[in-house]
Motif scaffolding. Structure first.
Motif, PDB file in Angstrom:
ATOM      1  N   ASP A 116       0.841  -1.190   0.000  1.00  0.00           N
ATOM      2  CA  ASP A 116       0.000   0.000   0.000  1.00  0.00           C
ATOM      3  C   ASP A 116       0.879   1.244   0.000  1.00  0.00           C
ATOM      4  O   ASP A 116       2.097   1.174   0.215  1.00  0.00           O
ATOM      5  CB  ASP A 116      -0.925   0.004   1.222  1.00  0.00           C
ATOM      6  N   GLY A 117       0.248   2.402  -0.246  1.00  0.00           N
ATOM      7  CA  GLY A 117       1.004   3.635  -0.402  1.00  0.00           C
ATOM      8  C   GLY A 117       1.874   3.978   0.793  1.00  0.00           C
ATOM      9  O   GLY A 117       3.048   4.335   0.637  1.00  0.00           O
ATOM     10  N   ALA A 118       1.301   3.882   1.996  1.00  0.00           N
ATOM     11  CA  ALA A 118       2.049   4.244   3.201  1.00  0.00           C
ATOM     12  C   ALA A 118       3.269   3.344   3.384  1.00  0.00           C
ATOM     13  O   ALA A 118       4.372   3.818   3.702  1.00  0.00           O
ATOM     14  CB  ALA A 118       1.137   4.152   4.425  1.00  0.00           C
ATOM     15  N   THR A 119       3.082   2.029   3.178  1.00  0.00           N
ATOM     16  CA  THR A 119       4.189   1.093   3.329  1.00  0.00           C
ATOM     17  C   THR A 119       5.263   1.325   2.272  1.00  0.00           C
ATOM     18  O   THR A 119       6.460   1.280   2.569  1.00  0.00           O
ATOM     19  CB  THR A 119       3.675  -0.358   3.237  1.00  0.00           C
ATOM     20  N   SER A 120       4.842   1.579   1.035  1.00  0.00           N
ATOM     21  CA  SER A 120       5.800   1.801  -0.051  1.00  0.00           C
ATOM     22  C   SER A 120       6.639   3.049   0.188  1.00  0.00           C
ATOM     23  O   SER A 120       7.859   3.044   0.011  1.00  0.00           O
ATOM     24  CB  SER A 120       5.060   1.930  -1.390  1.00  0.00           C
ATOM     25  N   ILE A 121       5.990   4.134   0.603  1.00  0.00           N
ATOM     26  CA  ILE A 121       6.709   5.384   0.858  1.00  0.00           C
ATOM     27  C   ILE A 121       7.674   5.216   2.022  1.00  0.00           C
ATOM     28  O   ILE A 121       8.835   5.654   1.967  1.00  0.00           O
ATOM     29  CB  ILE A 121       5.725   6.531   1.109  1.00  0.00           C
ATOM     30  N   ALA A 122       7.220   4.573   3.095  1.00  0.00           N
ATOM     31  CA  ALA A 122       8.079   4.361   4.262  1.00  0.00           C
ATOM     32  C   ALA A 122       9.275   3.480   3.908  1.00  0.00           C
ATOM     33  O   ALA A 122      10.401   3.740   4.342  1.00  0.00           O
ATOM     34  CB  ALA A 122       7.274   3.728   5.394  1.00  0.00           C
ATOM     35  N   ALA A 123       9.040   2.439   3.102  1.00  0.00           N
ATOM     36  CA  ALA A 123      10.130   1.549   2.718  1.00  0.00           C
ATOM     37  C   ALA A 123      11.146   2.281   1.846  1.00  0.00           C
ATOM     38  O   ALA A 123      12.365   2.087   1.995  1.00  0.00           O
ATOM     39  CB  ALA A 123       9.568   0.341   1.968  1.00  0.00           C
ATOM     40  N   ASN A 124      10.681   3.134   0.955  1.00  0.00           N
ATOM     41  CA  ASN A 124      11.591   3.911   0.118  1.00  0.00           C
ATOM     42  C   ASN A 124      12.372   4.930   0.942  1.00  0.00           C
ATOM     43  O   ASN A 124      13.554   5.182   0.675  1.00  0.00           O
ATOM     44  CB  ASN A 124      10.822   4.624  -0.990  1.00  0.00           C
TER      45      ASN A 124
END
Length: 218
Positions: free
Chosen positions: A36-44
Motif C-alpha cells: 500500500d502507499g504508506a508502506t511503499s513510501i516508508a520503505a523507500n
C-alpha cells in the motif's frame, strides 16, 4: 553473415538475457513489492538511496530489453514452431510493454519518499496505483508475460533451439511467480528464484542468437 545481421542478432542476444537479468537485479534491490502507499513510501524512505537508485536503473534497462528479448525468442522458434512462436511472442511483447509504467510507479514512490511530510502522499499514491489505468497495465503485464514464457519455452524446445532443462527452467518461472502472491505470507524469495530460473533458461537461446551461423529453416 552480413554485418547488419550480425549486429541485430547480438542486440537480441543481449536482450534475451539482459532483460530478465535486469528485472532480477531490480527485484532483489526493490524496497517494497506491491504494498500500500504508506508502506511503499516508508520503505523507500528507509532504503539505501544508492541501492534504491540501482533498482530503478535496472528496471529501466529491463523495460527496454524485455520486449526486444521476447521478439528474439519468437524469432528463434518461428521456423519450426510458427504458431506457438507468434502467439507467445505477441503475448510477451504486449505483456512487457506496461513494465515501463510500473517502473514509473516505483519512481513516483521514491520521489514522494524524498519530500517533506512524505507520509501525507500515501492516499494519492494509493489512488494512482489502483486506478483503472494502472490496474489495466498490471493485468496485461501479469497475464501477458507469464503465459508467454510458457508458450515460448515450448516453442523453443519443439524447434530444438534450447535443451530440455532450459525449457523447463523458463516454464517453471511462471507458476513460481504466481505462487508469490497466492501462498500465505507472500514468500518473495520465490519471485527471486523464478527470475533466476528465467535468466538461466534464457542463456542457451541467447547463445544460439549470438552464433555466427544463420539459423536453419525447417
Amino acid at each position: 553473415m552480413p554485418g547488419h545481421e550480425r549486429l541485430w542478432r547480438l542486440v537480441l542476444a543481449v536482450a534475451i538475457v539482459g532483460g530478465p537479468l535486469g528485472y532480477a537485479v531490480g527485484s532483489i534491490l526493490i524496497p517494497a513489492v506491491h504494498e500500500d502507499g504508506a508502506t511503499s513510501i516508508a520503505a523507500n524512505a528507509a532504503a539505501n538511496p544508492i541501492t534504491n537508485a540501482m533498482h530503478l536503473v535496472a528496471y529501466v534497462l529491463a523495460s527496454f530489453l524485455l520486449p526486444l528479448g521476447a521478439v528474439g525468442l519468437a524469432y528463434l522458434a518461428y521456423a519450426r514452431a510458427p504458431r506457438l512462436a507468434t502467439i507467445g511472442g505477441l503475448l510477451a511483447v504486449v505483456g512487457w510493454l506496461p513494465f515501463s509504467a510500473l517502473t514509473a510507479l516505483d519512481d513516483v514512490s521514491m520521489a514522494m519518499a524524498a519530500l517533506p511530510d512524505s507520509g501525507s502522499y500515501a492516499t494519492l499514491l494509493d489512488q494512482f496505483a489502483n486506478d483503472a489505468v494502472m490496474g489495466g497495465y498490471l493485468l496485461v503485464y501479469i497475464v501477458g508475460h507469464l503465459v508467454a514464457y510458457v508458450l515460448l519455452a515450448i516453442a523453443l524446445r519443439r524447434a530444438r533451439v534450447i535443451p530440455r532443462w532450459a525449457a523447463w527452467s523458463m516454464i517453471a518461472s511462471s507458476p513460481l511467480t504466481v505462487a508469490v502472491f497466492v501462498l500465505p505470507g507472500r514468500p518473495l524469495v520465490l519471485g527471486d528464484v523464478a527470475l533466476t530460473l528465467l535468466v538461466i533458461g534464457s542463456i542457451p537461446a541467447a547463445r544460439v542468437m549470438a552464433g555466427r551461423h544463420r539459423l536453419s529453416n525447417p
